[in-house]
Design an enzyme around this catalytic site. Sequence first.
Site, mmCIF file in Angstrom:
data_model
loop_
_atom_site.group_PDB
_atom_site.id
_atom_site.type_symbol
_atom_site.label_atom_id
_atom_site.label_comp_id
_atom_site.label_asym_id
_atom_site.label_seq_id
_atom_site.Cartn_x
_atom_site.Cartn_y
_atom_site.Cartn_z
ATOM 1 N N LYS A 17 0.436 -1.231 0.020
ATOM 2 C CA LYS A 17 -0.002 -0.321 0.274
ATOM 3 C C LYS A 17 0.805 1.138 -0.220
ATOM 4 C CE LYS A 17 -1.966 -0.784 3.850
ATOM 5 N NZ LYS A 17 -1.392 -2.589 4.309
ATOM 6 N N ARG A 92 -9.848 0.964 8.872
ATOM 7 C CA ARG A 92 -9.993 -0.287 8.884
ATOM 8 C C ARG A 92 -10.938 -0.929 10.055
ATOM 9 N NH1 ARG A 92 -3.494 0.567 8.456
ATOM 10 N NH2 ARG A 92 -2.505 -1.133 9.116
ATOM 11 N N ARG A 131 11.110 -7.172 5.599
ATOM 12 C CA ARG A 131 11.281 -6.031 5.336
ATOM 13 C C ARG A 131 12.143 -5.193 6.884
ATOM 14 N NH1 ARG A 131 5.548 -2.555 4.829
ATOM 15 N NH2 ARG A 131 5.129 -3.019 7.207
ATOM 16 N N ARG A 160 10.745 -3.227 11.820
ATOM 17 C CA ARG A 160 9.390 -2.524 12.893
ATOM 18 C C ARG A 160 9.188 -3.229 13.329
ATOM 19 N NH1 ARG A 160 5.125 -0.071 8.788
ATOM 20 N NH2 ARG A 160 3.973 -1.344 10.129
ATOM 21 N N ARG A 171 -1.325 -9.101 13.475
ATOM 22 C CA ARG A 171 -1.613 -8.056 12.362
ATOM 23 C C ARG A 171 -2.761 -8.706 11.499
ATOM 24 N NH1 ARG A 171 3.822 -5.869 11.347
ATOM 25 N NH2 ARG A 171 2.463 -3.894 9.616
HETATM 26 P P1 AMP Z 1 1.124 0.425 8.537
HETATM 27 O O1 AMP Z 1 1.396 1.488 8.546
HETATM 28 O O2 AMP Z 1 -0.639 0.787 8.010
HETATM 29 O O3 AMP Z 1 0.644 -0.964 9.108
HETATM 30 O O4 AMP Z 1 -0.310 0.294 10.575
HETATM 31 C C1 AMP Z 1 1.295 0.143 11.575
HETATM 32 C C2 AMP Z 1 -0.173 0.081 12.807
HETATM 33 O O5 AMP Z 1 -0.226 1.892 13.128
HETATM 34 C C3 AMP Z 1 -1.155 -1.278 12.638
HETATM 35 O O6 AMP Z 1 -0.925 -2.241 13.397
HETATM 36 C C4 AMP Z 1 -2.137 -0.222 13.956
HETATM 37 O O7 AMP Z 1 -1.622 -0.316 15.560
HETATM 38 C C5 AMP Z 1 -2.083 1.291 13.733
HETATM 39 N N1 AMP Z 1 -2.793 1.775 12.970
HETATM 40 C C6 AMP Z 1 -2.281 2.170 11.466
HETATM 41 N N2 AMP Z 1 -3.676 2.815 10.534
HETATM 42 C C7 AMP Z 1 -5.138 2.512 11.836
HETATM 43 C C8 AMP Z 1 -5.968 3.449 11.504
HETATM 44 N N3 AMP Z 1 -6.776 3.086 10.400
HETATM 45 N N4 AMP Z 1 -6.846 1.972 12.352
HETATM 46 C C9 AMP Z 1 -6.484 1.950 13.890
HETATM 47 N N5 AMP Z 1 -5.152 1.426 14.318
HETATM 48 C C10 AMP Z 1 -4.619 1.797 12.810
#
Ligand code: AMP
Length: 215
Positions: A17, A92, A131, A160, A171
């Site tokens: 993404k 989400r 990653r 990360r 996740r």
């Molecule tokens: P990402 O980088 O998009 O994979 O997001 C990393 C982490 O940030 C996720 O595992 C959630 O803990 C939090 N997060 C990111 N976007 C959201 C969202 N829209 N709603 C809730 N938690 C989020």
Amino acid sequence: MTRVLRLVLMGPPGAGKGTQGELLAHRFGIPRYATGDILRASRRDGSELGRKAQSFMDAGELVPDEVILGLIGEALDTPEAQDGCLFDGFPRTVAQAEGLDTLLREAGRELDAVVNLAVSDAEIVRRLSSRRVCGDCGTVAPTGEGRRECPGCGGGLVTRPDDRPETVLRRLEVYREQTEPVLSWYRDSSTRVFDIPGTGGVARVQELILEAIAA
Ligand code: AMP
């Protein structure tokens, strides 16, 4: 190319993404709101938002909807968001999708499309376990180059915390339980949803997305 376009980019963690979202935002000259990136930047800055999000993120859980909707509401109010934007990793949950719908409707706007990047669980685990990201600026390092330093700022590359295998599995579970229903929610609404295979190389995936949204 500038065009008013409001897009949601969805897909499991590691589907690409961020990479595809950056290319699309650049191509259409629109801001990209990646909630994960915004939260990580807030953590690095030590802000209130970052402190609120920290424990949820490290456990692979979702940050509460009201926190996320608050930051999206602020983003949508900015001048840069008036001529379109791309949401990456948001919404989400169905509650977030409903919240976004309300925010857009109140402003007399609507989404043009949802792009869903599809990648198998096995491929996700493989991608995330290899990653590496910059510990200073958060840039994702290009894979397969054996780099130790960030190509952007020279910072050291790290895994990360939420890319550790046990957190990745959580996740993915959270994605299936809470985020996949968002796709059904959009499919049941009048919003167009395009399912794009997220494998086959960055350029090919981008081409498929552009073809779909041009249709
Ligand atoms: P990402 O980088 O998009 O994979 O997001 C990393 C982490 O940030 C996720 O595992 C959630 O803990 C939090 N997060 C990111 N976007 C959201 C969202 N829209 N709603 C809730 N938690 C989020």
